[in-house]
Scaffold this motif. Structure first.
Motif, PDB file in Angstrom:
ATOM      1  N   ARG A  60       3.642  -6.115  -6.560  1.00 56.25           N
ATOM      2  CA  ARG A  60       3.195  -6.446  -7.918  1.00 56.25           C
ATOM      3  C   ARG A  60       1.741  -5.622  -7.942  1.00 56.25           C
ATOM      4  N   GLU A  61       0.804  -5.921  -7.007  1.00 51.64           N
ATOM      5  CA  GLU A  61      -0.288  -5.336  -7.217  1.00 51.64           C
ATOM      6  C   GLU A  61      -0.350  -3.805  -6.847  1.00 51.64           C
ATOM      7  N   LEU A  62       0.361  -3.602  -5.896  1.00 55.91           N
ATOM      8  CA  LEU A  62       0.748  -2.300  -5.838  1.00 55.91           C
ATOM      9  C   LEU A  62       1.217  -1.501  -6.829  1.00 55.91           C
ATOM     10  N   ASP A  63       2.171  -1.965  -7.531  1.00 62.62           N
ATOM     11  CA  ASP A  63       2.822  -1.259  -8.724  1.00 62.62           C
ATOM     12  C   ASP A  63       1.939  -0.678  -9.774  1.00 62.62           C
ATOM     13  N   GLN A  64       0.764  -1.681  -9.881  1.00 63.21           N
ATOM     14  CA  GLN A  64      -0.409  -1.458 -10.764  1.00 63.21           C
ATOM     15  C   GLN A  64      -1.247  -0.451 -10.409  1.00 63.21           C
ATOM     16  N   ARG A  65      -1.364  -0.085  -9.148  1.00 61.28           N
ATOM     17  CA  ARG A  65      -2.248   0.831  -8.441  1.00 61.28           C
ATOM     18  C   ARG A  65      -1.650   2.073  -8.353  1.00 61.28           C
ATOM     19  N   ILE A  66      -0.435   2.188  -7.795  1.00 63.40           N
ATOM     20  CA  ILE A  66       0.188   3.341  -6.886  1.00 63.40           C
ATOM     21  C   ILE A  66       1.139   4.126  -7.956  1.00 63.40           C
ATOM     22  N   ASP A  67       1.109   5.265  -8.471  1.00 62.03           N
ATOM     23  CA  ASP A  67       2.085   5.850  -8.950  1.00 62.03           C
ATOM     24  C   ASP A  67       3.332   6.241  -8.260  1.00 62.03           C
ATOM     25  N   TRP A  68       4.195   5.437  -8.044  1.00 60.41           N
ATOM     26  CA  TRP A  68       5.432   5.664  -7.168  1.00 60.41           C
ATOM     27  C   TRP A  68       5.995   6.995  -7.697  1.00 60.41           C
ATOM     28  N   ALA A  69       6.150   7.353  -8.773  1.00 61.15           N
ATOM     29  CA  ALA A  69       7.133   8.415  -9.188  1.00 61.15           C
ATOM     30  C   ALA A  69       6.574   9.578  -8.892  1.00 61.15           C
ATOM     31  N   THR A  70       5.188   9.632  -8.991  1.00 59.12           N
ATOM     32  CA  THR A  70       4.346  10.984  -8.600  1.00 59.12           C
ATOM     33  C   THR A  70       4.380  11.284  -6.981  1.00 59.12           C
ATOM     34  N   VAL A  71       4.246  10.160  -6.513  1.00 57.14           N
ATOM     35  CA  VAL A  71       4.011  10.176  -4.744  1.00 57.14           C
ATOM     36  C   VAL A  71       5.637  10.449  -4.457  1.00 57.14           C
ATOM     37  N   ALA A  72       6.610  10.151  -4.952  1.00 60.45           N
ATOM     38  CA  ALA A  72       8.113  10.283  -4.528  1.00 60.45           C
ATOM     39  C   ALA A  72       8.342  11.819  -4.926  1.00 60.45           C
ATOM     40  N   ARG A  73       8.021  12.207  -6.065  1.00 64.12           N
ATOM     41  CA  ARG A  73       8.407  13.473  -6.493  1.00 64.12           C
ATOM     42  C   ARG A  73       7.557  14.728  -5.731  1.00 64.12           C
ATOM     43  N   SER A  74       6.116  14.319  -5.410  1.00 62.32           N
ATOM     44  CA  SER A  74       5.393  15.142  -4.473  1.00 62.32           C
ATOM     45  C   SER A  74       5.822  15.183  -3.221  1.00 62.32           C
ATOM     46  N   ILE A  92      13.273   7.496  -5.935  1.00 59.05           N
ATOM     47  CA  ILE A  92      11.818   6.720  -6.314  1.00 59.05           C
ATOM     48  C   ILE A  92      11.953   5.117  -5.827  1.00 59.05           C
ATOM     49  N   ASP A  93      12.918   4.558  -6.042  1.00 57.99           N
ATOM     50  CA  ASP A  93      13.137   3.227  -5.620  1.00 57.99           C
ATOM     51  C   ASP A  93      13.163   3.002  -4.178  1.00 57.99           C
ATOM     52  N   LEU A  94      14.157   4.014  -3.555  1.00 58.31           N
ATOM     53  CA  LEU A  94      14.231   3.923  -2.221  1.00 58.31           C
ATOM     54  C   LEU A  94      12.641   4.192  -1.584  1.00 58.31           C
ATOM     55  N   PHE A  95      12.061   5.313  -2.009  1.00 58.98           N
ATOM     56  CA  PHE A  95      10.887   5.701  -1.215  1.00 58.98           C
ATOM     57  C   PHE A  95       9.519   4.565  -1.452  1.00 58.98           C
ATOM     58  N   SER A  96       9.704   4.078  -2.538  1.00 63.23           N
ATOM     59  CA  SER A  96       8.479   3.025  -2.789  1.00 63.23           C
ATOM     60  C   SER A  96       8.909   1.866  -2.148  1.00 63.23           C
ATOM     61  N   ARG A  97      10.135   1.460  -1.842  1.00 64.15           N
ATOM     62  CA  ARG A  97      10.102   0.434  -1.089  1.00 64.15           C
ATOM     63  C   ARG A  97       9.873   0.590   0.531  1.00 64.15           C
ATOM     64  N   LEU A  98      10.276   1.991   0.916  1.00 58.27           N
ATOM     65  CA  LEU A  98      10.113   2.160   2.236  1.00 58.27           C
ATOM     66  C   LEU A  98       8.647   1.976   2.648  1.00 58.27           C
ATOM     67  N   LEU A  99       7.757   2.723   1.519  1.00 58.52           N
ATOM     68  CA  LEU A  99       6.223   2.806   1.893  1.00 58.52           C
ATOM     69  C   LEU A  99       5.945   1.358   1.888  1.00 58.52           C
ATOM     70  N   GLU A 100       6.278   0.649   0.903  1.00 57.75           N
ATOM     71  CA  GLU A 100       5.799  -0.751   0.939  1.00 57.75           C
ATOM     72  C   GLU A 100       5.937  -1.383   2.188  1.00 57.75           C
ATOM     73  N   VAL A 158      -3.121   5.807  -7.824  1.00 54.71           N
ATOM     74  CA  VAL A 158      -3.020   6.637  -6.717  1.00 54.71           C
ATOM     75  C   VAL A 158      -1.743   7.488  -6.657  1.00 54.71           C
ATOM     76  N   TYR A 159      -2.267   8.891  -6.379  1.00 54.33           N
ATOM     77  CA  TYR A 159      -1.019   9.806  -6.362  1.00 54.33           C
ATOM     78  C   TYR A 159      -0.959  10.340  -4.820  1.00 54.33           C
ATOM     79  N   ASP A 160      -2.062  10.141  -4.052  1.00 50.31           N
ATOM     80  CA  ASP A 160      -1.788  10.636  -2.776  1.00 50.31           C
ATOM     81  C   ASP A 160      -3.185  10.108  -1.851  1.00 50.31           C
TER      82      ASP A 160
END
Length: 201
Positions: A60-74, A92-100, A158-160
């Motif tokens: 929940r904290e990471l969701d507030q600080r990381i732009d998962w969509a931009t990170v995944a797209r880039s 976006i869902d899979l990649f954010s869960r993998l990073l987390e 955060v985007y990178d």
């Protein structure tokens, strides 16, 4: 990214260090960090019985600080435009869960080895900012980290992240380029799902 200890620093900054020229981007990243550290040190959340709850609160904290969509797209680069909207959402869902899963697991294992962080300053240009820090471990290993953020309303997200000059996004983009040159998005998604399943307790 020379060691696992270096990798674990990519998504979470450890507070309690020195701060120079702290502005809104630095302050927001540090506030998120303080909340994550509080969760990690909470006696009521430390046991394995509370692992799922702890992870959910950290996410929940990471969701507030990381732009998962931009990170995944880039991270997908030019392959992103080839995907259907449903596939983009799935990635976006899979990649954010993998990073987390990858980085929070490492952080939980090694964050006690961190000694201090020095905030070296930030630069802001319109809606973009970078925050540079120097992280030192208890065995005197020093890791320069640069967080790159984009403003979204009143938030900086955060985007990178650059670890010792190596971009998290570019690192994954190179890997995905290699995979998708030989295979399909469906195969990539299947591989990520398999990694997520393997890590389940």
């Amino acid at each position: 990214m020379k060691t696992v200890r270096c990798i674990l620093l990519t998504l979470v900054i450890v507070g309690g260090g020195l701060c120079a020229h702290a502005g809104q981007p630095t302050a927001q990243v540090r506030a998120s960090t303080d909340r994550i550290l509080a969760l990690l040190s909470d006696p009521g959340l430390k046991s394995d019985d509370h692992k799922a709850e702890r992870r959910q609160l950290i996410r929940r904290e990471l969701d507030q600080r990381i732009d998962w969509a931009t990170v995944a797209r880039s991270s997908l680069g030019h392959h992103w435009a080839k995907l259907r909207p449903a596939e983009q959402a799935e990635f976006i869902d899979l990649f954010s869960r993998l990073l987390e899963q990858t980085y929070v697991s490492n952080f939980e294992a090694y964050y006690r080895d961190l000694d201090k962080i020095e905030y070296l300053g930030e630069k802001v240009l319109d809606e973009y900012a970078s925050v540079k820090v120097r992280i030192t471990t208890k065995d005197a290993l020093v890791h320069p980290v640069e967080y790159r953020l984009e403003q979204s309303g009143n938030d900086w997200r955060v985007y990178d992240v650059l670890i010792e000059g190596v971009s998290l996004v570019k690192n994954y983009r190179d890997q995905f380029d290699e995979i998708l040159a030989k295979s399909s998005f469906d195969k990539l998604a299947t591989d990520i799902r398999a990694k997520l399943t393997e890590a389940l307790p």
